[in-house]
Design an enzyme around this catalytic site. Sequence first.
Site, PDB file in Angstrom:
ATOM      1  N   ARG A  30     -20.689 -43.146  29.555  1.00 17.33           N
ATOM      2  CA  ARG A  30     -20.284 -42.268  30.658  1.00 17.33           C
ATOM      3  C   ARG A  30     -19.056 -42.847  31.368  1.00 17.33           C
ATOM      4  O   ARG A  30     -18.176 -42.103  31.787  1.00 17.33           O
ATOM      5  CB  ARG A  30     -21.433 -42.090  31.658  1.00 17.33           C
ATOM      6  CG  ARG A  30     -21.055 -41.162  32.801  1.00 17.33           C
ATOM      7  CD  ARG A  30     -22.233 -40.786  33.677  1.00 17.33           C
ATOM      8  NE  ARG A  30     -22.758 -41.928  34.405  1.00 17.33           N
ATOM      9  CZ  ARG A  30     -23.829 -41.882  35.185  1.00 17.33           C
ATOM     10  NH1 ARG A  30     -24.502 -40.760  35.313  1.00 17.33           N
ATOM     11  NH2 ARG A  30     -24.245 -42.952  35.819  1.00 17.33           N
ATOM     12  N   LYS A  42     -31.869 -39.089  34.996  1.00 16.22           N
ATOM     13  CA  LYS A  42     -32.379 -38.347  36.167  1.00 16.22           C
ATOM     14  C   LYS A  42     -31.480 -37.154  36.498  1.00 16.22           C
ATOM     15  O   LYS A  42     -31.948 -36.032  36.617  1.00 16.22           O
ATOM     16  CB  LYS A  42     -32.468 -39.266  37.396  1.00 16.22           C
ATOM     17  CG  LYS A  42     -33.315 -40.506  37.184  1.00 16.22           C
ATOM     18  CD  LYS A  42     -33.343 -41.400  38.416  1.00 16.22           C
ATOM     19  CE  LYS A  42     -32.017 -42.030  38.777  1.00 16.22           C
ATOM     20  NZ  LYS A  42     -31.562 -43.097  37.858  1.00 16.22           N
ATOM     21  N   ARG A  95     -35.589 -45.079  46.563  1.00 15.63           N
ATOM     22  CA  ARG A  95     -35.267 -46.250  45.744  1.00 15.63           C
ATOM     23  C   ARG A  95     -35.873 -47.518  46.308  1.00 15.63           C
ATOM     24  O   ARG A  95     -35.719 -48.584  45.704  1.00 15.63           O
ATOM     25  CB  ARG A  95     -33.748 -46.419  45.678  1.00 15.63           C
ATOM     26  CG  ARG A  95     -33.097 -45.959  44.372  1.00 15.63           C
ATOM     27  CD  ARG A  95     -31.605 -46.135  44.497  1.00 15.63           C
ATOM     28  NE  ARG A  95     -30.929 -46.196  43.239  1.00 15.63           N
ATOM     29  CZ  ARG A  95     -30.337 -45.148  42.651  1.00 15.63           C
ATOM     30  NH1 ARG A  95     -30.395 -43.956  43.186  1.00 15.63           N
ATOM     31  NH2 ARG A  95     -29.695 -45.323  41.516  1.00 15.63           N
ATOM     32  N   ARG A 145     -16.347 -43.375  37.111  1.00 16.22           N
ATOM     33  CA  ARG A 145     -17.228 -44.141  38.014  1.00 16.22           C
ATOM     34  C   ARG A 145     -17.054 -45.622  37.742  1.00 16.22           C
ATOM     35  O   ARG A 145     -17.370 -46.100  36.656  1.00 16.22           O
ATOM     36  CB  ARG A 145     -18.691 -43.727  37.804  1.00 16.22           C
ATOM     37  CG  ARG A 145     -19.089 -42.531  38.614  1.00 16.22           C
ATOM     38  CD  ARG A 145     -20.524 -42.127  38.351  1.00 16.22           C
ATOM     39  NE  ARG A 145     -21.511 -43.130  38.723  1.00 16.22           N
ATOM     40  CZ  ARG A 145     -22.812 -42.888  38.783  1.00 16.22           C
ATOM     41  NH1 ARG A 145     -23.274 -41.670  38.505  1.00 16.22           N
ATOM     42  NH2 ARG A 145     -23.653 -43.830  39.124  1.00 16.22           N
TER      43      ARG A 145
HETATM   44  P1  B4P Z   1     -28.479 -40.502  34.663  1.00 19.92           P
HETATM   45  O1  B4P Z   1     -29.679 -41.369  34.643  1.00 19.92           O
HETATM   46  O2  B4P Z   1     -28.693 -39.055  34.882  1.00 19.92           O
HETATM   47  O3  B4P Z   1     -27.573 -41.181  35.730  1.00 19.92           O
HETATM   48  P2  B4P Z   1     -27.587 -41.002  37.299  1.00 19.92           P
HETATM   49  O4  B4P Z   1     -28.466 -39.877  37.731  1.00 19.92           O
HETATM   50  O5  B4P Z   1     -26.147 -40.926  37.671  1.00 19.92           O
HETATM   51  O6  B4P Z   1     -28.293 -42.296  37.858  1.00 19.92           O
HETATM   52  P3  B4P Z   1     -27.733 -43.628  38.417  1.00 19.92           P
HETATM   53  O7  B4P Z   1     -28.941 -44.408  38.811  1.00 19.92           O
HETATM   54  O8  B4P Z   1     -26.819 -44.215  37.412  1.00 19.92           O
HETATM   55  O9  B4P Z   1     -26.793 -43.314  39.647  1.00 19.92           O
HETATM   56  P4  B4P Z   1     -27.000 -42.688  41.097  1.00 19.92           P
HETATM   57  O10 B4P Z   1     -25.986 -41.646  41.230  1.00 19.92           O
HETATM   58  O11 B4P Z   1     -28.417 -42.276  41.369  1.00 19.92           O
HETATM   59  O12 B4P Z   1     -27.653 -40.520  33.258  1.00 19.92           O
HETATM   60  C1  B4P Z   1     -26.748 -41.456  32.828  1.00 19.92           C
HETATM   61  C2  B4P Z   1     -25.997 -41.017  31.527  1.00 19.92           C
HETATM   62  O13 B4P Z   1     -26.872 -40.925  30.417  1.00 19.92           O
HETATM   63  C3  B4P Z   1     -25.286 -39.675  31.608  1.00 19.92           C
HETATM   64  O14 B4P Z   1     -23.969 -39.858  31.171  1.00 19.92           O
HETATM   65  C4  B4P Z   1     -26.012 -38.768  30.616  1.00 19.92           C
HETATM   66  O15 B4P Z   1     -25.142 -37.886  29.942  1.00 19.92           O
HETATM   67  C5  B4P Z   1     -26.607 -39.749  29.643  1.00 19.92           C
HETATM   68  N1  B4P Z   1     -27.899 -39.262  29.116  1.00 19.92           N
HETATM   69  C6  B4P Z   1     -28.907 -38.730  29.844  1.00 19.92           C
HETATM   70  N2  B4P Z   1     -29.948 -38.405  29.036  1.00 19.92           N
HETATM   71  C7  B4P Z   1     -29.580 -38.773  27.764  1.00 19.92           C
HETATM   72  C8  B4P Z   1     -30.226 -38.707  26.491  1.00 19.92           C
HETATM   73  N3  B4P Z   1     -31.454 -38.230  26.353  1.00 19.92           N
HETATM   74  N4  B4P Z   1     -29.571 -39.182  25.426  1.00 19.92           N
HETATM   75  C9  B4P Z   1     -28.294 -39.690  25.539  1.00 19.92           C
HETATM   76  N5  B4P Z   1     -27.643 -39.752  26.712  1.00 19.92           N
HETATM   77  C10 B4P Z   1     -28.263 -39.301  27.822  1.00 19.92           C
HETATM   78  O16 B4P Z   1     -26.682 -43.919  42.070  1.00 19.92           O
HETATM   79  C11 B4P Z   1     -25.429 -44.547  42.132  1.00 19.92           C
HETATM   80  C12 B4P Z   1     -25.392 -45.590  43.242  1.00 19.92           C
HETATM   81  O17 B4P Z   1     -25.539 -44.940  44.521  1.00 19.92           O
HETATM   82  C13 B4P Z   1     -26.522 -46.640  43.229  1.00 19.92           C
HETATM   83  O18 B4P Z   1     -26.217 -47.730  42.394  1.00 19.92           O
HETATM   84  C14 B4P Z   1     -26.549 -47.043  44.728  1.00 19.92           C
HETATM   85  O19 B4P Z   1     -25.504 -47.911  45.049  1.00 19.92           O
HETATM   86  C15 B4P Z   1     -26.280 -45.730  45.447  1.00 19.92           C
HETATM   87  N6  B4P Z   1     -27.524 -45.028  45.793  1.00 19.92           N
HETATM   88  C16 B4P Z   1     -27.902 -43.810  45.300  1.00 19.92           C
HETATM   89  N7  B4P Z   1     -29.095 -43.451  45.808  1.00 19.92           N
HETATM   90  C17 B4P Z   1     -29.481 -44.462  46.652  1.00 19.92           C
HETATM   91  C18 B4P Z   1     -30.647 -44.691  47.442  1.00 19.92           C
HETATM   92  N8  B4P Z   1     -31.656 -43.803  47.474  1.00 19.92           N
HETATM   93  N9  B4P Z   1     -30.728 -45.832  48.160  1.00 19.92           N
HETATM   94  C19 B4P Z   1     -29.714 -46.729  48.144  1.00 19.92           C
HETATM   95  N10 B4P Z   1     -28.595 -46.585  47.407  1.00 19.92           N
HETATM   96  C20 B4P Z   1     -28.472 -45.452  46.656  1.00 19.92           C
END
Ligand code: B4P
Length: 192
Positions: free
Chosen positions: A128, A14, A89, A134
């Site tokens: 990552r 995302k 979410r 993280r």
């Molecule tokens: P991403 O999927 O981009 O990870 P993210 O955006 O950080 O999502 P995530 O769900 O983990 O965390 P968030 O910050 O939203 O990519 C992951 C990795 O994959 C990267 O290293 C990237 O380089 C790699 N990648 C991507 N595409 C690729 C491809 N095609 N091939 C190979 N590699 C690839 O949330 C973190 C925490 O915050 C949650 O657990 C929760 O506790 C809290 N939170 C956030 N939003 C919330 C909400 N709305 N409600 C409640 N809690 C919330």
Amino acid sequence: MLNIVLFGPPGAGKGTQADFLVDNFQLIHLSTGDILRGEIAAETELGLKAKTLMDKGELVPDEVVIGMIESKLKANKDAKGFIFDGFPRTVAQAKALDELLKGFGHPVSGMLALEVEKQELINRLLERGKVSGRSDDQDASIIENRINVYNEKTAPLIDFYKKQDKFYSIEGMGTIEEIARRIEAVVAKLMS
Ligand code: B4P
């Protein structure tokens, strides 16, 4: 106005794909994960409370993230549109977003759901974790919990948006560029 919900389990890409959309469509990127990590870095009261939950792979309470999004929307009244990344979410968050966007007169345009196999999610997050610092990316059991929380609390949003005829499935396996092209094709359709 274009309002995109970028959706998928942890590690689906995302945040990665949101960067492409910002560059190509001049939308404002709102990532609740990034905002929360900013609060943690600034050592605010909210950040300290959120950290305990995030470190365990649990969700932060709805009212906290809804309040954060509300203030970002108020601060960007003239935006061409928004990319919501990691929000909503829960169904309560999705309902709140619909209410908040009424103020703009432009509802969610579409929910773009990145579909990625579970083992690939785990591999990406552990990879990552080696560089990001993280803590939620460094432990396989916490990653497992994040995926379980996603299945239990977040996946029901697929039906929520299907009922509104706004659900778009995107193949999330492949190179980052290939996936970006797939997303752009759907966004172009939403704009036409
Ligand atoms: P991403 O999927 O981009 O990870 P993210 O955006 O950080 O999502 P995530 O769900 O983990 O965390 P968030 O910050 O939203 O990519 C992951 C990795 O994959 C990267 O290293 C990237 O380089 C790699 N990648 C991507 N595409 C690729 C491809 N095609 N091939 C190979 N590699 C690839 O949330 C973190 C925490 O915050 C949650 O657990 C929760 O506790 C809290 N939170 C956030 N939003 C919330 C909400 N709305 N409600 C409640 N809690 C919330």
